[in-house]
Write a protein that holds these residues in place. Structure first.
Motif, short mmCIF file in Angstrom:
data_model
loop_
_atom_site.label_atom_id
_atom_site.label_comp_id
_atom_site.label_asym_id
_atom_site.label_seq_id
_atom_site.Cartn_x
_atom_site.Cartn_y
_atom_site.Cartn_z
N ASN A 72 -44.10 34.78 86.18
CA ASN A 72 -43.17 35.75 85.61
C ASN A 72 -43.55 35.96 84.14
N TYR A 73 -44.23 37.06 83.87
CA TYR A 73 -44.66 37.34 82.51
C TYR A 73 -43.49 37.87 81.69
N GLY A 74 -43.31 37.33 80.51
CA GLY A 74 -42.20 37.72 79.65
C GLY A 74 -42.08 36.73 78.51
N PRO A 75 -40.92 36.72 77.84
CA PRO A 75 -40.75 35.83 76.67
C PRO A 75 -40.97 34.36 76.98
N TRP A 76 -40.44 33.88 78.12
CA TRP A 76 -40.62 32.48 78.48
C TRP A 76 -42.10 32.17 78.67
N PHE A 77 -42.81 33.03 79.38
CA PHE A 77 -44.24 32.86 79.62
C PHE A 77 -45.00 32.81 78.30
N ASP A 78 -44.65 33.69 77.37
CA ASP A 78 -45.32 33.72 76.07
C ASP A 78 -45.15 32.40 75.33
N GLU A 93 -26.17 30.95 78.04
CA GLU A 93 -26.47 32.32 77.61
C GLU A 93 -27.93 32.45 77.19
N ASP A 94 -28.44 31.45 76.49
CA ASP A 94 -29.85 31.49 76.09
C ASP A 94 -30.78 31.30 77.30
N ILE A 95 -30.37 30.47 78.24
CA ILE A 95 -31.16 30.30 79.46
C ILE A 95 -31.19 31.60 80.24
N ALA A 96 -30.05 32.28 80.32
CA ALA A 96 -29.96 33.53 81.09
C ALA A 96 -30.87 34.62 80.56
N PHE A 100 -34.22 33.81 85.71
CA PHE A 100 -33.45 34.58 86.68
C PHE A 100 -32.44 33.74 87.44
N ASP A 101 -32.69 32.43 87.58
CA ASP A 101 -31.82 31.57 88.37
C ASP A 101 -30.76 30.86 87.52
N HIS A 102 -30.39 31.48 86.41
CA HIS A 102 -29.43 30.87 85.47
C HIS A 102 -28.07 30.59 86.12
N GLU A 103 -27.66 31.40 87.10
CA GLU A 103 -26.37 31.16 87.74
C GLU A 103 -26.39 29.86 88.54
N LEU A 104 -27.48 29.60 89.25
CA LEU A 104 -27.61 28.34 89.99
C LEU A 104 -27.68 27.17 89.02
N ILE A 105 -28.44 27.33 87.95
CA ILE A 105 -28.54 26.28 86.93
C ILE A 105 -27.14 25.93 86.41
N ASN A 106 -26.36 26.94 86.08
CA ASN A 106 -25.01 26.73 85.57
C ASN A 106 -24.12 26.07 86.63
N ALA A 107 -24.25 26.51 87.88
CA ALA A 107 -23.45 25.94 88.97
C ALA A 107 -23.73 24.45 89.17
N LEU A 108 -24.93 24.01 88.80
CA LEU A 108 -25.29 22.60 88.91
C LEU A 108 -24.82 21.78 87.71
N CYS A 110 -25.58 22.48 84.51
CA CYS A 110 -26.61 22.45 83.48
C CYS A 110 -26.53 23.72 82.63
N GLN A 111 -26.46 23.52 81.34
CA GLN A 111 -26.44 24.65 80.40
C GLN A 111 -27.46 24.47 79.28
N SER A 112 -28.33 23.48 79.42
CA SER A 112 -29.40 23.30 78.43
C SER A 112 -30.68 22.93 79.17
N ILE A 113 -31.81 23.24 78.52
CA ILE A 113 -33.10 23.04 79.20
C ILE A 113 -34.20 22.79 78.19
N VAL A 114 -35.16 21.99 78.61
CA VAL A 114 -36.45 21.87 77.93
C VAL A 114 -37.52 22.06 79.00
N ASN A 115 -38.39 23.03 78.77
CA ASN A 115 -39.59 23.21 79.60
C ASN A 115 -40.76 22.76 78.76
N MET A 116 -41.39 21.67 79.18
CA MET A 116 -42.50 21.08 78.44
C MET A 116 -43.81 21.47 79.12
#
Length: 163
Positions: A72-78, A93-96, A100-108, A110-116
């Motif tokens: 998925n090319y976009g800001p996260w990819f960059d 809100e920042d994850i969203a 795209f799967d921010h609703e599932l993330i929130n339902a679990l 989780c509202q914070s993330i680190v992608n290393m």
């Protein structure tokens, strides 16, 4: 001795005998013992085919390891792929804005993330993804990920490939 010396020793012992997913489980245990994460996944990237796949997950029902998906090319990819920088967001809100799967993330819960990003031999091979409650990934925790998790993540990915 540091407060995480025992966790590193346990990872060392586990990775020495790990095969396949056991390597990722050892890394997950190290993350849990140091920075914590409600949801933990590992993504592998094939840049030639422009595909990613989930190699490991702490939540196999919600985030299964089967199949591949196009990059998925976009800001996260960059940030994560091109700049090879950590993506950190501490609100849903920042994850969203980038996932795209921010609703599932929130339902679990989780509202914070680190992608290393995991880079070996100057090749981007994947990401280690840690998610938790809002505000969890403070600058101190992100620094601990840099200091304590990044090298074991590389080792875990190599060990898992040897499977």
């Amino acid at each position: 001795m540091t407060e995480y010396s025992d966790a590193i020793a346990q990872f060392d012992a586990a990775i020495a005998v790990a095969k396949g997913d056991e390597a990722y489980a050892a890394l997950q245990a190290l993350v849990q013992a140091t920075v914590g994460a409600k949801l933990f996944t590992v993504m592998i990237v094939d840049m030639d085919k422009e595909l990613s796949s989930r190699a490991y997950t702490s939540h196999p029902v919600d985030y299964p390891t089967s199949g591949t998906k196009p990059l998925n090319y976009g800001p996260w990819f960059d940030i994560v792929h091109k700049q090879r920088a950590y993506f950190v967001a501490n609100t849903i809100e920042d994850i969203a804005k980038v996932l795209f799967d921010h609703e599932l993330i929130n339902a679990l819960g989780c509202q914070s993330i680190v992608n290393m990003p995991v880079i070996i031999g100057d090749q981007f091979i994947g990401t280690v993804n840690m998610l938790d409650v809002e505000g969890h990934f403070t600058p101190e925790r992100v620094q601990m990920i840099r200091d304590v998790i990044s090298v074991p993540a590389k080792l875990a990915m190599l060990a898992a490939q040897r499977g």
